[in-house]
Each structure stands twice: as structure tokens, then as C-alpha cells.
Design an enzyme around this catalytic site. Structure first.
Site, mmCIF file in Angstrom:
data_model
loop_
_atom_site.group_PDB
_atom_site.id
_atom_site.type_symbol
_atom_site.label_atom_id
_atom_site.label_comp_id
_atom_site.label_asym_id
_atom_site.label_seq_id
_atom_site.Cartn_x
_atom_site.Cartn_y
_atom_site.Cartn_z
ATOM 1 N N LYS A 92 -24.747 7.127 -14.647
ATOM 2 C CA LYS A 92 -25.268 7.045 -13.274
ATOM 3 C C LYS A 92 -26.722 6.555 -13.284
ATOM 4 C CE LYS A 92 -21.993 10.559 -11.802
ATOM 5 N NZ LYS A 92 -21.714 11.980 -11.558
ATOM 6 N N ASP A 146 -23.132 13.215 -3.199
ATOM 7 C CA ASP A 146 -21.780 13.521 -3.681
ATOM 8 C C ASP A 146 -20.843 13.867 -2.518
ATOM 9 O OD1 ASP A 146 -21.413 13.119 -6.389
ATOM 10 O OD2 ASP A 146 -22.376 15.002 -6.952
ATOM 11 N N GLN A 189 -24.950 17.593 -11.306
ATOM 12 C CA GLN A 189 -23.730 17.334 -12.070
ATOM 13 C C GLN A 189 -22.967 18.636 -12.327
ATOM 14 O OE1 GLN A 189 -22.612 14.173 -13.020
ATOM 15 N NE2 GLN A 189 -20.763 15.293 -13.559
#
Ligand code: NDP
Length: 309
Positions: free
Chosen positions: A54, A121, A98
Site C-alpha cells: 500500500k 477502508d 491494518q
């Protein structure tokens, strides 16, 4: 049946070059670049790879990124404090924590602490609610990627029967909402579904998000359907490899297992999919690549919304 392979790489590359151009335009016209803050706690090897990808992709597209890597013993309170700092930091447009987090941290509380406007997200309840209501929102990246694959491959969604196997909050449920928004008739299946094959074989578009290597077999797949494989699993069983992979791929897969101990497979048996589906996403090289591209897209969207351009 000749099966068309839907290349995640080609589609993800197209999206990424559009994003890079958008970032450049924003910088020229407004003098700033979007900024993504990625937070990782502990040493989970998969998380290290995901976050690394990412951050690297952000750099390639001109997006500024911050990588906050905290030790595994970080307390819940300290992680929460970091999220609050990132929320308050006006230079940060997107926050990504994460998963999975270490067991002593309350994952739900951390995700709910992220400012919904920076929730790239799309996991915050406010964004989940907005998606359900059909309002503009930051949408979870993997389901958004599935829709991009379908649209950019000119696969009709409206009026089609989409069957999703899996009802997780990060894939199955948000994907159902997105496909409904695109006017599909949506069926969601899960581990308690009776006669799974009876339902999935009726799908025009079948999406597998289960977490079991090659679980979707020929009897689950309707002839001429589009099969989207979200799963990412390690496969190492030499004895059943010839039942899993089509002949033209078998040698390469066996070589990978011999070299690395395993090869990546999805939730769909690729050999069966290649015999029955009209369109199929490969693993690797399919949906996974879209997930990162859509995260970048969400970062730019969040930046533009926050900074009102
Ligand atoms: P979860 O484990 O959260 O959910 C799995 C779902 O599959 C559940 O709804 C479960 O049903 C259902 N399921 C399990 N067994 C069966 C069965 N025998 N029959 C029917 N349904 C079943 O997984 P995720 O949604 O997080 O991930 C799914 C897969 O996608 C994994 O392989 C994961 O690695 C991959 N993934 C890939 C991403 C990418 O970028 N490509 C991103 C995210 C995930 P129930 O609810 O009843 O338990």
C-alpha cells in the site's frame, strides 16, 4: 467453453494511472497532495506485505504516505491516542489500520474511533450505514474492486442474478449492497445455506469470498457465468494439484510449490471454472490487485471531500 480471464493487473493499472493523473492535477491546481497514514501493530508477516504494498503504491501514484509501525505490546490506549492524533492532523486525508490487531486490542473500538471522513477502508459504522442507504460514502476496497472489474470488463450487472458466497463485513455484505445499487438481484449464501450448489449454479455472476481453497467446484458454477474469486489461500497438496489446476497451469504451480512450499489459490477451483465459466478472475492476479488500487482511489476521494474540491 472458452473462458475469458479477467486480468486484475490490467484493470488495476488503468485505475492507478487515472489516480496518478488526478493527484497531479490536484497538486497543480491546489498545491497539495493527498496523504494516507497506514498503521500496523506487531509483526504479522502478511500484514507487513500488505502495508508495504500500500505504501509503495501510494508513492508510485504521488500520494504522500506515513507508515506508523508500532510494537506488538502497544496498548489499546496508545493505539487509540495515535488514531485521535491522525484524526486531528489536518494534513492526513486517509487512515488505514491494518487488521488483524493483536488480541489485547479492541479492534472494533479502534475502527470506530477513525474519523469517518478519513476512513479509507470504509469499515466505520457511519460509512457502512451510508452504503446501506445508498448515499455517497467511502466503500470497502475489495467489494469496490469487484464492481470495477465487472464494469470495466463490460459485464452487465443490472437485472442479473448475483450470488455471493460469504457474508463478512469486509467483503460479502458490502458487496451485496454495491451490487444491489447496480440493480442486480442479489442472493447471499453462507455456511448455513442449504443446497448451496443449487443456488450458486443459478448465478449469472458468482462471487466467492469464503476463505477455503478451491471450495467452489464445477457443480456450483452455472455454464457461461461470470465467476469472481475473492479468496486468497495457500495451497500445497501435490496429490490433488491435478484436480485443482488446468493442465496448462499445472507444471508452473507444482514448480512454485516445490520452490516456495505453497502456491496461491482462491476459493474457486480454477480447473472447474475454466471448464464452465465464461469469465473468471485468476488468483493471483485478480481481485487482490484491485483492493490496493481502490484504497488509493478512496484516499483521493477522502482528500477531495475533506478539502472541499
Ligand atoms: P470470513 O472468514 O470473514 O468470511 C467467510 C464467509 O464464508 C462467511 O460468511 C462464512 O459463513 C462463509 N463460509 C465459510 N464456509 C462456508 C461453506 N462451507 N459454505 C458456504 N459459506 C461458507 O472471510 P473474508 O470475507 O474476510 O474473506 C474471504 C476470503 O477472501 C478469504 O480467502 C480472504 O483471504 C479473502 N480476501 C481477499 C481480499 C483481496 O484483496 N482479494 C480481501 C479480503 C479477503 P458464516 O458467516 O456462516 O460463517
Amino acid at each position: 467453453m472458452t473462458t475469458r480471464i479477467l486480468s486484475g493487473k490490467t484493470i488495476a493499472d488503468a485505475i492507478k494511472s487515472e489516480i496518478a493523473a488526478e493527484v497531479k492535477t490536484v497538486e497543480i491546481e491546489h498545491g497539495w497532495r493527498p496523504c494516507l497514514a497506514a498503521v500496523r501493530v506487531g509483526q504479522d508477516p502478511a500484514s507487513e506485505v500488505y502495508v508495504g504494498n500500500k505504501v509503495k503504491t501510494a508513492a508510485e501514484l504521488g500520494i504522500i504516505s506515513e507508515h506508523h509501525h508500532l510494537p506488538v505490546e502497544t496498548s489499546h490506549e496508545d493505539l487509540l491516542a495515535l488514531v485521535h492524533d491522525l484524526n486531528a492532523n489536518n494534513d492526513v486525508d486517509g487512515i488505514l489500520v491494518q487488521l488483524p490487531l493483536p488480541r489485547h486490542i479492541n479492534e472494533r473500538e479502534i475502527l470506530e474511533a477513525i474519523d469517518p471522513a478519513k476512513d479509507v477502508d470504509g469499515f466505520h459504522p457511519e460509512n457502512v450505514g451510508r452504503l446501506s442507504l445508498g448515499y455517497p460514502s467511502l466503500v470497502p476496497c475489495t467489494p469496490a474492486g469487484v464492481v470495477e472489474i465487472l464494469k470495466r470488463s463490460d459485464i452487465e450487472i443490472a437485472g442479473k442474478h448475483a450470488v455471493i458466497v460469504g457474508r463478512s463485513n469486509i467483503v460479502g455484505k458490502p458487496l451485496a449492497m454495491l451490487l444491489l445499487k447496480e440493480n442486480a438481484t442479489v442472493t447471499i449464501c453462507h455456511s448455513r445455506t442449504a443446497d448451496l450448489a443449487e443456488i450458486t449454479s443459478q448465478a449469472d455472476i458468482l462471487v466467492a469470498a469464503i476463505g477455503r481453497a478451491g471450495f467452489i467446484r464445477g457443480e456450483h458454477i452455472g455454464a457461461g457465468s461470470t465467476v469472481i474469486d475473492v479468496g486468497i489461500n495457500n495451497f500445497s497438496d501435490m496429490e490433488t494439484a491435478s484436480e485443482m489446476f488446468p493442465a496448462e497451469d499445472l507444471e508452473k504451480r507444482i514448480a512454485t510449490i516445490e520452490k516456495r512450499g505453497s502456491t496461491l489459490v482462491g476459493d474457486v477451483n480454477p480447473k472447474d471454472a475454466m471448464e464452465k465459466a465464461a469469465n473468471f478472475t485468476p488468483v493471483p492476479g485478480g481481485v487482490g490487485l484491485l483492493t490496493v488500487a481502490m484504497l488509493m482511489k478512496n484516499t483521493v476521494t477522502a482528500a477531495k471531500m475533506r478539502r472541499k474540491i
